[in-house]
Structure formats: structure tokens, C-alpha cells
Design a protein around this motif. Structure first.
Motif, mmCIF file in Angstrom:
data_model
loop_
_atom_site.group_PDB
_atom_site.id
_atom_site.type_symbol
_atom_site.label_atom_id
_atom_site.label_comp_id
_atom_site.label_asym_id
_atom_site.label_seq_id
_atom_site.Cartn_x
_atom_site.Cartn_y
_atom_site.Cartn_z
ATOM 1 N N LEU A 137 0.789 -1.233 0.000
ATOM 2 C CA LEU A 137 0.000 0.000 0.000
ATOM 3 C C LEU A 137 0.816 1.275 0.000
ATOM 4 C CD1 LEU A 137 -2.639 -1.557 0.268
ATOM 5 C CD2 LEU A 137 -3.344 0.157 1.904
ATOM 6 N N ARG A 138 2.004 1.193 0.594
ATOM 7 C CA ARG A 138 2.740 2.447 0.754
ATOM 8 C C ARG A 138 3.683 2.717 -0.403
ATOM 9 N NH1 ARG A 138 2.248 4.055 5.911
ATOM 10 N NH2 ARG A 138 2.707 2.101 6.930
ATOM 11 N N VAL A 139 3.786 1.757 -1.327
ATOM 12 C CA VAL A 139 4.737 1.925 -2.430
ATOM 13 C C VAL A 139 4.212 2.958 -3.413
ATOM 14 C CG1 VAL A 139 5.974 0.742 -4.248
ATOM 15 C CG2 VAL A 139 5.310 -0.504 -2.191
ATOM 16 N N PRO A 140 4.951 4.019 -3.655
ATOM 17 C CA PRO A 140 4.441 5.009 -4.596
ATOM 18 C C PRO A 140 4.547 4.495 -6.023
ATOM 19 C CG PRO A 140 6.355 5.838 -3.378
ATOM 20 C CD PRO A 140 6.246 4.388 -3.088
ATOM 21 N N GLY A 141 3.510 4.737 -6.806
ATOM 22 C CA GLY A 141 3.605 4.486 -8.233
ATOM 23 C C GLY A 141 4.222 5.728 -8.861
ATOM 24 N N SER A 142 4.010 5.946 -10.158
ATOM 25 C CA SER A 142 4.631 7.142 -10.733
ATOM 26 C C SER A 142 3.929 8.415 -10.263
ATOM 27 C CB SER A 142 4.673 7.058 -12.257
ATOM 28 O OG SER A 142 3.417 6.685 -12.732
ATOM 29 N N GLU A 143 2.675 8.283 -9.805
ATOM 30 C CA GLU A 143 1.984 9.470 -9.283
ATOM 31 C C GLU A 143 1.637 9.330 -7.813
ATOM 32 O OE1 GLU A 143 -0.567 10.690 -13.154
ATOM 33 O OE2 GLU A 143 -1.497 10.994 -11.179
ATOM 34 N N LYS A 144 1.074 8.179 -7.462
ATOM 35 C CA LYS A 144 0.661 8.037 -6.064
ATOM 36 C C LYS A 144 0.693 6.580 -5.651
ATOM 37 C CE LYS A 144 -3.582 9.574 -7.300
ATOM 38 N NZ LYS A 144 -5.021 9.776 -7.458
ATOM 39 N N SER A 145 0.551 6.370 -4.352
ATOM 40 C CA SER A 145 0.517 5.007 -3.828
ATOM 41 C C SER A 145 -0.941 4.593 -3.643
ATOM 42 C CB SER A 145 1.220 4.961 -2.472
ATOM 43 O OG SER A 145 0.468 5.718 -1.534
ATOM 44 N N LEU A 146 -1.143 3.309 -3.376
ATOM 45 C CA LEU A 146 -2.491 2.820 -3.122
ATOM 46 C C LEU A 146 -3.055 3.452 -1.847
ATOM 47 C CD1 LEU A 146 -2.059 -0.933 -4.084
ATOM 48 C CD2 LEU A 146 -3.626 0.692 -5.156
ATOM 49 N N LEU A 147 -2.168 3.722 -0.896
ATOM 50 C CA LEU A 147 -2.622 4.334 0.356
ATOM 51 C C LEU A 147 -3.197 5.721 0.080
ATOM 52 C CD1 LEU A 147 -2.603 3.407 3.311
ATOM 53 C CD2 LEU A 147 -0.542 4.747 3.651
ATOM 54 N N GLU A 148 -2.536 6.461 -0.799
ATOM 55 C CA GLU A 148 -3.042 7.785 -1.149
ATOM 56 C C GLU A 148 -4.344 7.678 -1.926
ATOM 57 O OE1 GLU A 148 0.735 8.678 -2.885
ATOM 58 O OE2 GLU A 148 1.046 10.388 -1.572
ATOM 59 N N ALA A 149 -4.430 6.690 -2.792
ATOM 60 C CA ALA A 149 -5.680 6.496 -3.543
ATOM 61 C C ALA A 149 -6.809 6.168 -2.574
ATOM 62 C CB ALA A 149 -5.507 5.379 -4.567
ATOM 63 N N ILE A 205 -10.094 0.364 -1.343
ATOM 64 C CA ILE A 205 -8.893 -0.463 -1.306
ATOM 65 C C ILE A 205 -8.846 -1.147 0.043
ATOM 66 C CG2 ILE A 205 -6.363 -0.374 -1.284
ATOM 67 C CD1 ILE A 205 -6.596 1.973 -3.269
ATOM 68 N N ARG A 206 -8.700 -2.471 0.063
ATOM 69 C CA ARG A 206 -8.772 -3.203 1.330
ATOM 70 C C ARG A 206 -7.522 -4.031 1.552
ATOM 71 N NH1 ARG A 206 -15.183 -4.943 1.432
ATOM 72 N NH2 ARG A 206 -15.871 -3.154 0.190
ATOM 73 N N ILE A 207 -7.029 -3.960 2.786
ATOM 74 C CA ILE A 207 -5.849 -4.754 3.157
ATOM 75 C C ILE A 207 -6.318 -6.123 3.605
ATOM 76 C CG2 ILE A 207 -3.918 -4.979 4.756
ATOM 77 C CD1 ILE A 207 -3.921 -1.968 5.019
ATOM 78 N N LEU A 208 -5.752 -7.169 3.006
ATOM 79 C CA LEU A 208 -6.116 -8.528 3.397
ATOM 80 C C LEU A 208 -4.889 -9.309 3.812
ATOM 81 C CD1 LEU A 208 -8.584 -9.523 0.523
ATOM 82 C CD2 LEU A 208 -9.108 -8.425 2.702
ATOM 83 N N TYR A 209 -5.082 -10.277 4.698
ATOM 84 C CA TYR A 209 -4.007 -11.180 5.093
ATOM 85 C C TYR A 209 -3.831 -12.253 4.018
ATOM 86 C CZ TYR A 209 -2.029 -15.233 7.537
ATOM 87 O OH TYR A 209 -1.289 -16.333 7.880
ATOM 88 N N SER A 210 -4.930 -12.657 3.372
ATOM 89 C CA SER A 210 -4.861 -13.786 2.446
ATOM 90 C C SER A 210 -5.679 -13.521 1.187
ATOM 91 C CB SER A 210 -5.408 -15.031 3.142
ATOM 92 O OG SER A 210 -5.616 -16.075 2.214
#
Lengths: 346, 367, 91
Positions: free
Chosen positions: B93-105, B112-117
Motif C-alpha cells: 500500500l505504501r509503495v508510490p507508483g509514478s503518481e501516487k501510492s495505493l494508500l493515497e488512492a 482499497i482493502r488490506i487482506l491477510y490472504s
């Protein structure tokens, strides 16, 4: 849904609507049935724009907002956090908490049963902490504009004569003490977060700390140099902040840090470092070396701090750095994390 | 915790360290391939405890770090423009793409949902038949069976609304690409223990033979890492080059045949771009054509060009062991975990991020 | 990478007409569901290595012991003086 000690009154609405925040009849219905009756006291009964208080002496003043999701979690709900959070902040200033303000921002569609349960928790937490809610506010926002409920509490407390809490008091040789097992609250929240859920007996450690703190200050006075509650960012963040502010170093020993076995298991599974996981009922103390053992023993006699332990020492070596010795004897530097810890696969 | 705590025993650690010190007679450079191994070495403070003759080079074994920018951009695009429920492992989530990260999106309102599996993502697809669900399927071979299984579960449940955005990378081709570079200074390898749990040992014999380097399949706990290092050093001192298995409590020679079969049922091997390195042939997995309804790349037809790396990033040199993170001009200055310029700073397993967090070098750099 | 930890299988159940074999796996004090489809021979009481909700290997107890015996088997344990950490940190 918990067994409520105060049954919900019969109301002719079962969800919060925009009308409930607009100041008219509906607002009054909500407030009268909900807040005023439940939390009634001489100040609230005035139903005035503000509360008039008679304060004398050094006064501590603190505010905090609570936006947690989920609003109900093992061991409590957002209402408990809202009261205990500000009460504890005042305690960390060396003050006896007295008065709270209480503000709600409610999302349209919030169920009255849920709101009521939170109010009851607030009432019970206030009683446990010996504080009164003297003023407050309620607003309602459109559905989608709020996360069910946001709460702000602001608190006032009288600073104890024997208290002298300041980061500037920290000295080389001081001992660093943690009041109880760490990381419990954050993991309790994780255990019910969608996509991460797991079974455990872990419940949040949210609790009022002002009782044990005021007794400690009474007994040890100026030998207690700093108190900080280790909420967001965990113990590591609080210590790193104090290390930087004081420009002194800290040496910690991982093996001394108390962690519940289940919490540790959850951290292993999710790849989280307990040192950075949020607590709600744990505080860090930095005290003079001379009283450290007695202080820990004293904390251990109280229910809120049974597992208190000395976890490190303040040092002049490596200023502004917090260095932890690992279980195997190696050393690592604790730094500030860029943001919230997220579960990892790596 | 059983099978964990015993491998953190300080006395045993001390004995292994002593034996390593006694065995080593000259400098050796060893690479631990896996980011989890890097994490463990740094977190436990093992690097400073090793004798100075041993230099550990941190390998490219962090699938989060080596995910190319345009895949992150695709994930962000799907979440923002296509209104999918984008599910992901936390560390992406924290990895920035060329414009933004998933966390920022996510902060901007994307679902956007964080899952264990990845299996949880299938559940979400079942619970929301009216929404498209995409799982950002990142990982090495270790994670491939789970990601593949999620596709099989979705297939068995006859779901139309589930797909994965695959960003899988394979270890042996990466090691091969590193060793074959004449500039590479690494003399021995600790192979990734959990990858080998799935794939077994057979892919590593050709590497040992061709490049004449010791490779020891190693676990992650302090005792595992030290035993792996000891076994590597013993070989190097004796002039040997063999494949050995330190992590035999979970790694067998043939790996996990069921897991491999699951992978091959869903994935084909493909060329893959490794951020910080280059395109390595046959080093990734892509969803098979016959299962393209579960392939988000095909389903949503998103064409986002690969973005160029930052000019100052020296990640290639770092991953080959030619330079250390603090030798980079941007380390701790413009390039920090909160604002990574390149792959090794991206997650806490990356070499630069590990140094930044644990060794205090960054604070010296900033001073 | 590949964060995977060992846990004990407490109970096995199957979902969707026996096609999905799942287990309740215990790690320390917590329990989490994991798929057993990659380890069909795993049974209750076994320890399995779990990665992102999928068990990828059964832990082999006999092999697990070997790490502790490695130094002893080389005939060196008796002669070994565990190096003190201070000695090691001469660098």
C-alpha cells in the motif's frame, strides 16, 4: 450487544437523521433522551452554551479526537476510548482529571442502539475516572461523510502539587518503565478488522490510568520525571520522541518488555513489531534510578499496571537514538516509522 | 512459540557465532537472497555480531520492492477509475507508483482493502456480486500457490467478478542474472527458505555447477541464518561449491508437489521486469490464457507504460553488492522510506530501507 | 520476504462439498483459519508452516532437531566456548 446497565429509553426513531443535528425538535429529543438524562449533572442541566467552572491552581488542559473503525471492538468501544484517552492525557500531565467536554459528529444512519451503547460506555468510563461531562455538542453529517461516529473530548484537571512532569527533567541514568503488557489494544483492533480477523482472547487495554498515576505521584513526587501514554505509534514512537526532545540516548532490552503471548503470536503472524503497535492503557515512565525498583513494585500492586517492568536506561551515549538489544543480544536502532504499521507478506 | 523460539536461543546463537569466527580466515561476501532474511538479520542486530571478514549483501528478494511502477499505476487506476474493490497485502500500500501510492488512492476515497490472504478476496467477491474484485497478486514462488488457489476457488464457485493483477517474480533467474554479471562480487548465497519450501532444490543445482558458488537454502530465524552462514563459510574456506539445505525442517528436495501443481494449473512462466534491475527472461508468472477471465490485465485492458526510474537511484549496484546504501548520494536525504526513489527503499525488507530503519545510518546522513 | 510461521492444527473442516480443506491453526495464543489444500497429508496435531492463509509445509520434527545437533555432530560442541558478545564486537 452488551447487557446495558442503563436501558435505552423508548424513542420514536431508531436511526440518526440529519434532523437530529440541526438544532430543532429532533435534536432536543436526541439530546434529552440520550445525553442529558444519562450523563446528568448540575452543569449539563443548565443546558447553557458553555459551563462555568471555578478553577484554582495550575490547570492541565488536553484534547483528543477519536475516529476509530470499528467503533465496537473486543474490550470496549469508541466511547471508552474517548473518555479514557483524555483522562489519561491529563494524568500524564500530573493532573487529577475533573471535567470533560464531549462533542459528537454522527453520520446519518447511525443506529440509535449503537449510539446508546456508546453513551452508556461514556457514562461508565466517566464514573470510573471520577470526571463529569460539563458541556458538549452534537452534529450530524450526510451519509458517507463520516465514519459512523467521531468523538472529541477535551479535559481539564488540577495539577498535583507533588507533580513535576517535563521532558527537560530526564537525566542520564534514569530508568525507563512500561506500565503493562504492550501492543494489546492495536492487536485487539486487528483481530476484528475485515480481512485480518483471527480468534483470540485478546481484548483492548483501554482503561483509566489516573488512579494509579496520581497515587504514584503522591508517593514518588519529583522522582517521576516524565509520564507519557503510548498510544498511536506504540512505545517505540513515544520513546523516540522523548529521546529527540531531550537529546539523550536510550538503551532498551527487548527481553524485559512485557508482551502477552497471544499478542506476540498475532504480531508474528501479521509481521508487526509490538513496539510500534498502539496501546490505550499503557504508559511509559522515566524515573530516577534510585526509586525505579520501588516504583515498579508499587505499580505492580495495582490492577492497571500488574506487569510493569523496567525496560531500559537513559544514556549519554548515542544522543537522540533509541537502541534496543534483541533477544539474541544484537543491537538495532529504533526509528520513527513513516506511517501506520501495515501487515506484511515479506 | 514452538519451532520459532528455539531458533532464537541466545546461547545457541552465541555458539554459532563463535564457530563462524573460528572458521573464517579471510574476507567473504555472501548474499542473503530473501528480504525476510534481510529483515531478520537487521532486526536482530546480527550484522554487527558477525566477524568483520564477512560482508552480507542484501539481495533483491523483496517482491514488493521489485514490482514495476506501471503495475502499481494499474492497480491505482483500477481502484480509482474502474471502481473495483482493490484488495492487497499490506506492504504494497505504501509503495508510490509514478503518481501516487495505493494508500493515497485510498485516502482519496478508492475502495482499497488490506487482506491477510488472497482467499479473503474471493470471499469479498462472493459477498459483493455486483462489484468487481481485483486482488493485487504480488509475491515470489512462496505466495504463488495461494494466489493461484484464489483463482481456483473463484473458478469452482463460478464467480464472474474476481480477477488477479499478477506481479509474480521468480528467484532462480534473478540469482542467475546477478551472478552472471562479471561485476558481481558475491561469493556465496543463502537461498530463500520459503521459496524452496514450494519449489524444492532442483533449480539451484545448475546454478551451483555453472557458476561454482556455494548455495545454502536457509531459514529466517537467527539460528537458521547463522547456521546457513556457517555452512556457506565452511564451503568457501574449503574451496567447495555445493547446494546444501539448512532449512530441512520444512524444505524437502522436491518441494511441495501440490503447491507446484496448483501454480502450473493457473500460471505460465513469462519474462518480467524487475524494478531496480532489468527485464529478466522467464522470471515471472502470468495467468494462463485459458483462465484469462481471472486475469485483471486482460479483463480490464489497462495499458500503462513502464515509468522510468529516478536518475540518481543506484539500486542495481546495491543489489549486486557493489555499493552499500549509505554510499548513495540520495540516501537519507531525498530518498527515505516515506519518499522512496527506488526499489530497495520501498519496503522494510529492501536493503536501503533496512539500513535506514535499523542501523541509524540515516540519522548520520541527515546530520 | 515470505513471512510464514509455524502453527498447530487444532481442527480440520471442509467447505463447499469437501473441496476446500481448511483448518483452525494455532499460533501461540491465537487461532486463524488456513487452507490445507497444499498439504493433504496434514492431520490434527501436526505443525504446519502457514503463509498468507495457506499451509505450505508440514514441519518435520526430526529435521528440526538437526539444527541443534549440527555443532555437536561435528564433534565440536564440547570444545566450544561460546564466544562472548564483547569479544565478537571488536570491529
Amino acid at each position: 450487544m452488551m447487557e446495558l446497565s442503563c436501558p435505552m429509553p423508548k424513542l420514536d426513531f431508531d436511526v440518526i437523521t440529519l434532523g437530529h443535528g440541526s438544532g430543532g425538535v429532533l435534536t432536543h429529543k436526541l439530546l434529552n433522551a440520550g445525553v442529558f438524562d444519562l450523563l446528568s449533572n448540575e452543569h449539563l442541566s443548565e443546558q447553557h452554551d458553555g459551563a462555568i467552572l471555578d478553577l484554582s491552581g495550575k490547570t492541565a488542559f488536553s484534547t483528543d479526537s477519536f475516529v476509530i473503525n470499528p467503533i465496537f471492538f473486543p474490550g470496549g468501544n469508541i466511547g471508552d476510548l474517548a473518555v479514557n484517552g483524555t483522562v489519561n492525557d491529563l494524568a500524564m500531565c500530573g493532573a487529577i482529571p475533573q471535567y470533560l467536554s464531549l462533542s459528537f459528529i454522527l453520520e446519518e444512519g447511525l443506529k440509535m442502539t449503537e449510539f446508546w451503547e456508546i453513551l452508556v460506555s461514556i457514562k461508565m468510563a466517566c464514573e470510573a475516572a471520577g470526571v463529569t461531562v460539563v458541556t458538549g455538542d452534537t452534529k450530524v453529517v450526510d451519509k458517507g461523510k463520516g465514519d459512523k461516529i467521531f468523538i472529541n473530548t477535551t479535559g481539564i484537571g488540577l495539577v498535583m502539587d507533588r507533580a513535576n512532569i517535563s521532558v527537560s527533567n530526564i537525566k542520564v541514568g534514569d530508568r525507563i518503565i512500561v506500565s503493562d503488557q504492550i501492543a494489546t489494544h492495536g492487536i485487539a483492533i486487528m483481530s476484528v478488522r475485515e480481512g485480518l480477523e483471527f480468534e483470540s482472547g485478546i481484548i483492548s487495554d483501554t482503561r483509566n490510568l489516573s488512579g494509579v498515576v496520581s497515587k504514584s505521584i503522591e508517593k514518588f513526587g519529583h522522582d517521576i520525571h516524565v509520564l507519557r501514554d503510548a498510544t498511536r505509534g506504540g512505545v517505540a514512537t513515544v520513546l523516540k520522541e522523548m529521546s529527540e526532545q531531550s537529546r539523550l540516548g536510550m538503551d532498551l532490552n527487548y527481553r524485559s518488555i512485557p508482551v502477552n503471548e497471544s499478542v506476540e503470536g498475532a504480531c508474528e503472524m501479521l509481521g508487526l513489531d509490538p513496539m510500534y503497535v498502539a496501546n490505550e492503557g499503557v504508559f511509559v515512565s522515566i524515573v530516577s534510578e534510585a526509586i525505579a525498583e520501588d516504583y515498579v513494585a508499587f505499580l505492580g500492586q495495582h490492577a492497571e499496571s500488574r506487569q510493569a517492568a523496567i525496560i531500559g536506561t537513559v544514556t549519554e551515549a548515542h544522543p537522540k537514538q533509541v537502541i534496543m538489544t534483541s533477544t539474541i543480544g544484537g543491537k538495532r536502532v529504533l526509528s520513527m516509522l513513516p506511517g501506520e504499521q501495515l501487515p506484511r507478506i515479506c | 512459540m514452538k519451532y520459532l523460539s528455539e531458533y532464537r536461543d541466545p546461547e545457541l546463537v552465541s555458539k554459532y557465532l563463535g564457530e563462524i569466527k573460528r572458521t573464517v580466515s579471510r574476507p567473504w561476501t555472501i548474499m542473503e537472497v530473501c528480504g525476510g532474511q534481510t529483515h531478520s538479520l537487521v532486526k536482530n542486530g546480527i550484522l554487527d555480531l558477525l566477524p568483520s571478514e564477512i560482508t552480507m549483501v542484501h539481495g533483491p528478494g523483496c517482491p514488493v520492492c521489485v514490482t514495476p511502477l506501471n503495475l502499481i499505476d494499474k492497480a491505482v487506476y483500477l481502484a480509482e477509475e474502474k471502481n473495483v474493490i482493490l484488495c492487497s497485502f499490506g506492504d504494497m500500500l505504501r509503495v508510490p507508483g509514478s503518481e501516487k501510492s495505493l494508500l493515497e488512492a485510498k485516502a482519496n476515497g478508492a475502495d482499497i482493502r488490506i487482506l491477510y490472504s488472497p482467499l479473503e478476496a474471493v470471499k469479498i467477491a462472493q459477498e459483493h456480486p455486483d462489484r468487481e474484485v481485483v486482488f493485487f497478486a504480488v509475491g515470489f514462488e512462496t505466495t504463488a500457490p495461494a494466489n493461484a488457489l484464489s483463482v481456483l476457488h473463484a473458478s469452482r464457485a463460478n464467480l464472474d467478478n474476481y480477477s488477479i493483477l499478477a506481479s509474480h517474480v521468480l528467484v532462480p533467474p534473478a540469482i542467475s542474472a546477478l551472478i552472471s554479471d562479471p561485476q558481481c562480487v558475491v561469493q556465496g548465497f543463502l537461498a530463500a527458505g520459503h521459496v524452496c519450501t514450494i519449489m524444492g532444490l532442483e533449480e539451484y543445482y545448475p546454478l551451483v555447477e555453472k557458476y561454482n558458488v556455494p548455495i545454502v537454502v536457509t531459514g529466517f530465524e537467527p539460528v537458521d541464518l547463522l547456521q546457513g552462514i556457517l555452512m556457506t563459510v565452511q564451503q568457501l574456506e574449503a574451496g567447495k561449491a555445493k547446494l546444501e539445505n539448512q532449512y530441512s525442517r520444512v524444505v524437502s528436495a522436491e518441494g511441495n508437489p501440490n503447491a507446484k501443481q496448483t501454480i502450473y494449473e493457473v500460471f505460465d512462466t513469462t519474462d518480467r521486469m524487475w524494478r531496480g534491475l532489468q527485464v529478466i527472461p522467464q522470471s515471472g508468472y502470468a495467468v494462463k490464457k485459458s483462465l484469462s477471465k481471472f486475469d485483471a490485465n486482460v479483463k480490464f485492458d489497462v495499458n500503462i507504460e513502464e515509468a522510468p526510474e529516478h536518475a540518481d537511484c543506484i539500486s542495481g549496484d546495491i543489489m549486486k553488492g557493489l555499493k552499500k546504501p549509505f554510499e548513495c548520494s540520495q540516501f537519507g536525504k531525498k530518498c527515505k522510506p516515506a519518499n522512496p526513489l527506488g526499489a530497495p527503499m520501498v519496503s522494510s525488507e529492501g536493503a536501503c530501507a533496512a539500513y535506514y530503519h535499523y542501523s541509524g545510518e540515516a540519522e548520520l546522513a541527515e546530520a | 520476504m515470505c513471512l510464514a510461521i509455524p502453527g498447530k492444527i487444532n481442527a480440520i473442516e471442509s467447505k463447499m462439498d469437501g473441496r476446500f480443506r481448511m483448518a483452525k491453526v494455532q499460533f501461540g495464543g491465537i487461532t486463524k483459519e488456513a487452507s490445507l489444500e497444499m498439504v493433504p497429508l496434514a492431520k490434527e496435531g501436526d505443525y504446519v508452516l502457514v503463509h498468507v492463509g495457506v499451509a505450505i509445509s508440514i514441519v518435520n520434527e526430526e529435521e528440526a532437531q538437526k539444527t541443534f545437533e549440527y555443532l555437536r555432530e561435528a564433534g565440536e560442541l564440547n570444545e566450544l566456548e561460546p564466544a562472548s558478545l564483547d569479544q565478537l564486537k571488536t570491529q
